[in-house]
Design a protein around this motif. Sequence first.
Motif, PDB file in Angstrom:
ATOM      1  N   ASP A 159      -3.113 -38.847 -89.102  1.00 51.36           N
ATOM      2  CA  ASP A 159      -2.377 -40.123 -89.597  1.00 51.36           C
ATOM      3  C   ASP A 159      -3.546 -41.161 -89.843  1.00 51.36           C
ATOM      4  O   ASP A 159      -4.048 -41.660 -88.907  1.00 51.36           O
ATOM      5  CB  ASP A 159      -1.571 -40.851 -88.381  1.00 51.36           C
ATOM      6  CG  ASP A 159      -0.644 -41.899 -89.049  1.00 51.36           C
ATOM      7  OD1 ASP A 159      -1.094 -42.379 -90.192  1.00 51.36           O
ATOM      8  OD2 ASP A 159       0.430 -42.273 -88.228  1.00 51.36           O
TER       9      ASP A 159
ATOM     10  N   ALA B  95      -1.406 -34.333 -84.722  1.00 55.29           N
ATOM     11  CA  ALA B  95      -0.420 -35.139 -85.537  1.00 55.29           C
ATOM     12  C   ALA B  95      -1.320 -36.539 -85.910  1.00 55.29           C
ATOM     13  O   ALA B  95      -1.158 -37.175 -86.877  1.00 55.29           O
ATOM     14  CB  ALA B  95       0.864 -35.084 -85.240  1.00 55.29           C
ATOM     15  N   GLU B  96      -1.434 -37.177 -84.631  1.00 51.03           N
ATOM     16  CA  GLU B  96      -2.112 -38.717 -84.836  1.00 51.03           C
ATOM     17  C   GLU B  96      -3.424 -38.582 -85.603  1.00 51.03           C
ATOM     18  O   GLU B  96      -3.711 -39.647 -86.252  1.00 51.03           O
ATOM     19  CB  GLU B  96      -2.124 -39.039 -83.417  1.00 51.03           C
ATOM     20  CG  GLU B  96      -0.699 -39.768 -82.858  1.00 51.03           C
ATOM     21  CD  GLU B  96      -1.176 -40.367 -81.473  1.00 51.03           C
ATOM     22  OE1 GLU B  96      -2.313 -40.149 -80.982  1.00 51.03           O
ATOM     23  OE2 GLU B  96      -0.165 -40.569 -81.003  1.00 51.03           O
TER      24      GLU B  96
ATOM     25  N   LYS C  88      -3.518 -39.521 -71.589  1.00 52.04           N
ATOM     26  CA  LYS C  88      -2.495 -38.692 -71.427  1.00 52.04           C
ATOM     27  C   LYS C  88      -3.132 -37.405 -70.648  1.00 52.04           C
ATOM     28  O   LYS C  88      -2.465 -36.820 -69.632  1.00 52.04           O
ATOM     29  CB  LYS C  88      -2.177 -38.064 -72.803  1.00 52.04           C
ATOM     30  CG  LYS C  88      -1.022 -39.105 -73.409  1.00 52.04           C
ATOM     31  CD  LYS C  88      -0.693 -38.404 -74.905  1.00 52.04           C
ATOM     32  CE  LYS C  88       0.167 -39.472 -75.618  1.00 52.04           C
ATOM     33  NZ  LYS C  88       0.824 -38.663 -77.074  1.00 52.04           N
TER      34      LYS C  88
ATOM     35  N   SER D 243      -0.750 -31.174 -79.751  1.00 54.74           N
ATOM     36  CA  SER D 243       0.300 -31.161 -80.801  1.00 54.74           C
ATOM     37  C   SER D 243       0.078 -32.731 -81.207  1.00 54.74           C
ATOM     38  O   SER D 243       0.191 -33.204 -82.462  1.00 54.74           O
ATOM     39  CB  SER D 243       1.458 -30.621 -80.774  1.00 54.74           C
ATOM     40  OG  SER D 243       1.513 -29.370 -80.514  1.00 54.74           O
ATOM     41  N   GLU D 244       0.571 -33.635 -80.234  1.00 54.27           N
ATOM     42  CA  GLU D 244       0.495 -35.075 -80.686  1.00 54.27           C
ATOM     43  C   GLU D 244      -0.858 -35.812 -81.030  1.00 54.27           C
ATOM     44  O   GLU D 244      -0.909 -36.381 -82.062  1.00 54.27           O
ATOM     45  CB  GLU D 244       0.850 -36.018 -79.359  1.00 54.27           C
ATOM     46  CG  GLU D 244       2.472 -35.584 -79.030  1.00 54.27           C
ATOM     47  CD  GLU D 244       2.784 -36.243 -77.679  1.00 54.27           C
ATOM     48  OE1 GLU D 244       1.928 -36.692 -76.854  1.00 54.27           O
ATOM     49  OE2 GLU D 244       3.830 -35.825 -77.308  1.00 54.27           O
ATOM     50  N   ILE D 245      -1.915 -35.391 -80.214  1.00 48.61           N
ATOM     51  CA  ILE D 245      -3.241 -35.531 -80.693  1.00 48.61           C
ATOM     52  C   ILE D 245      -3.605 -35.201 -82.200  1.00 48.61           C
ATOM     53  O   ILE D 245      -4.054 -35.591 -82.936  1.00 48.61           O
ATOM     54  CB  ILE D 245      -4.371 -34.984 -79.755  1.00 48.61           C
ATOM     55  CG1 ILE D 245      -3.922 -35.731 -78.301  1.00 48.61           C
ATOM     56  CG2 ILE D 245      -5.513 -35.261 -80.387  1.00 48.61           C
ATOM     57  CD1 ILE D 245      -4.950 -34.986 -77.563  1.00 48.61           C
TER      58      ILE D 245
ATOM     59  N   ARG E 227       1.981 -29.934 -75.570  1.00 49.75           N
ATOM     60  CA  ARG E 227       2.569 -30.935 -76.143  1.00 49.75           C
ATOM     61  C   ARG E 227       1.531 -32.005 -76.815  1.00 49.75           C
ATOM     62  O   ARG E 227       1.398 -32.466 -77.735  1.00 49.75           O
ATOM     63  CB  ARG E 227       3.633 -31.469 -75.470  1.00 49.75           C
ATOM     64  CG  ARG E 227       4.285 -32.816 -76.061  1.00 49.75           C
ATOM     65  CD  ARG E 227       5.082 -33.182 -74.931  1.00 49.75           C
ATOM     66  NE  ARG E 227       4.830 -33.313 -73.571  1.00 49.75           N
ATOM     67  CZ  ARG E 227       3.891 -34.450 -73.219  1.00 49.75           C
ATOM     68  NH1 ARG E 227       3.800 -35.372 -74.222  1.00 49.75           N
ATOM     69  NH2 ARG E 227       3.392 -34.628 -71.903  1.00 49.75           N
ATOM     70  N   ILE E 228       0.748 -32.217 -75.804  1.00 47.43           N
ATOM     71  CA  ILE E 228      -0.264 -33.329 -75.991  1.00 47.43           C
ATOM     72  C   ILE E 228      -1.250 -32.907 -77.131  1.00 47.43           C
ATOM     73  O   ILE E 228      -1.626 -33.771 -78.007  1.00 47.43           O
ATOM     74  CB  ILE E 228      -1.159 -33.693 -74.563  1.00 47.43           C
ATOM     75  CG1 ILE E 228      -0.216 -34.222 -73.761  1.00 47.43           C
ATOM     76  CG2 ILE E 228      -2.248 -34.591 -74.837  1.00 47.43           C
ATOM     77  CD1 ILE E 228      -0.679 -34.301 -72.230  1.00 47.43           C
TER      78      ILE E 228
ATOM     79  N   ASN F  45       2.820 -28.875 -71.154  1.00 49.07           N
ATOM     80  CA  ASN F  45       2.264 -30.255 -71.535  1.00 49.07           C
ATOM     81  C   ASN F  45       1.283 -30.409 -72.394  1.00 49.07           C
ATOM     82  O   ASN F  45       0.804 -31.424 -72.975  1.00 49.07           O
ATOM     83  CB  ASN F  45       2.503 -31.271 -70.162  1.00 49.07           C
ATOM     84  CG  ASN F  45       3.624 -31.495 -70.009  1.00 49.07           C
ATOM     85  OD1 ASN F  45       4.580 -32.120 -70.757  1.00 49.07           O
ATOM     86  ND2 ASN F  45       3.901 -31.494 -68.444  1.00 49.07           N
TER      87      ASN F  45
ATOM     88  N   THR G  87      -5.707 -43.095 -76.158  1.00 54.57           N
ATOM     89  CA  THR G  87      -4.329 -42.483 -75.684  1.00 54.57           C
ATOM     90  C   THR G  87      -4.460 -41.016 -75.262  1.00 54.57           C
ATOM     91  O   THR G  87      -3.615 -40.545 -74.286  1.00 54.57           O
ATOM     92  CB  THR G  87      -3.481 -42.449 -77.063  1.00 54.57           C
ATOM     93  OG1 THR G  87      -3.455 -43.871 -77.426  1.00 54.57           O
ATOM     94  CG2 THR G  87      -2.265 -41.924 -76.925  1.00 54.57           C
TER      95      THR G  87
END
Length: 447
Positions: free
Chosen positions: A129, A125-126, A144, A121-123, A118-119, A115, A140
């Motif tokens: 953006d 990617a965001e 998480k 990677s999400e951070i 995963r987190i 996890n 966020t």
Amino acid sequence: MELKDKIPPHNLEAEQATLGAMLLNWEAVNEVVLYIRASHFYDQRNQIIFESLVDLSESNVKGDMLTLIDDLTKKGKLDAAGGVSYISSLTDMVPTSANIDYYANIVLDQSIRRNLIRISSEIKAESFDETKDSRHILETAEQKIFKLTDTNESSNIYKIKDLIPPTIELIDKHFKQKDSFSGIPSGITELDSMTSGFHESEMIVIGARPAMGKTALALSMIQHIAIEKNIPCGFFSLEMSSLQIMQRILSQLARMPSHKIRDGFLTIADFTAIQNAAGMAFESPLYIVDTPNMKLLDLRTMARRMKALYDVKIIFIDYIGLITSENEDAPVYEKQAAISKSLKNLARELNIPIVVLCQVTRSAEGNEPGLNELRGSGSIEQDADMVIFIHGDRKGKKADGEGNGQYNPVQERKLIIAKQRNGPIGDVPVLFIASYTKFENMSKDQG
């Protein structure tokens, strides 16, 4: 090596050993489900088997090889679970169920690692953006991560014989320290006697009409906590600047009218008194943020930083009506409800008391305010562990009683404890020294 590095962390042997131990000892299921979920398993076969074992447990059916296979067959999941041969091999992984906690914690640890990846990677990617606000990304990310830390916390069932010794020890400690409180003392003696101080994870609301002394009461408490008791304290001032706050604190410490400090009409003796007051406060662990109309997201982030950097034991917020909600399009009631709930959750997350100042509605003008008159939302009343109202004559008593417009700078007011989850409600008489905006204990001859 590169391919291996891309495989998420997992331990199939530990997963199989956990399931095998559950099949060997059905009582172990009730222990493991307290902190292990199907999603913690990496292998999909093991996820399906674990879910089936939990379902059997909830149906009061003892799980063994036959009942497990029968349940999976009825659900049409036997093949997806690896078939009879795979399920039969699970009990061969462990000779006994004695080490099930050890196996299950390995499964949990590997799940947390996956996890985290995963987190991250999400951070990442965001963060690339550009359409997303960086503060939202930070908030966020923090949510998480903090949510992830909760996965390793399980509830406990305590036997009374295990609770009595530490309870007696705590009572004995309070008995030997009669002059102390279990929580953080406010400095208002009678208030502390009724509340035993402000306690961890509590949200305390101080409500009053404008100009009744909400900020003055908060600063009187802060002076006692941070300067006199040397307890690390945070203060979010959304209405006054940090320099104005410091002038008020020095006025209280020096017991000098605040207008003299503000206007600069000081004698040498006055300036000496201010310097002495500054010396008293200089090393105090008080940390002030003075951002007007601060966003809730920013406040939460800054509060976490205060806790991490300075280990603050209590936070004051002046005041809730000036906190800006992230959802600007929501109705006022929903905004206030979200802010109130968030502050209560923040107190629990940081495990410290958070004191929030709040205005009351105009209907309370001249009357004792009630819980239904907290301005903004009924959720404030619901979320608060304690609600304290300030009540009294805003102008105070006339000095000569002849109606010439001269008012007594020392005013009698009362703090109304209208709600307290873990203690009594009632009134506390106090003195308000208007000239240097400070609340003090009612002296015996005036009480």
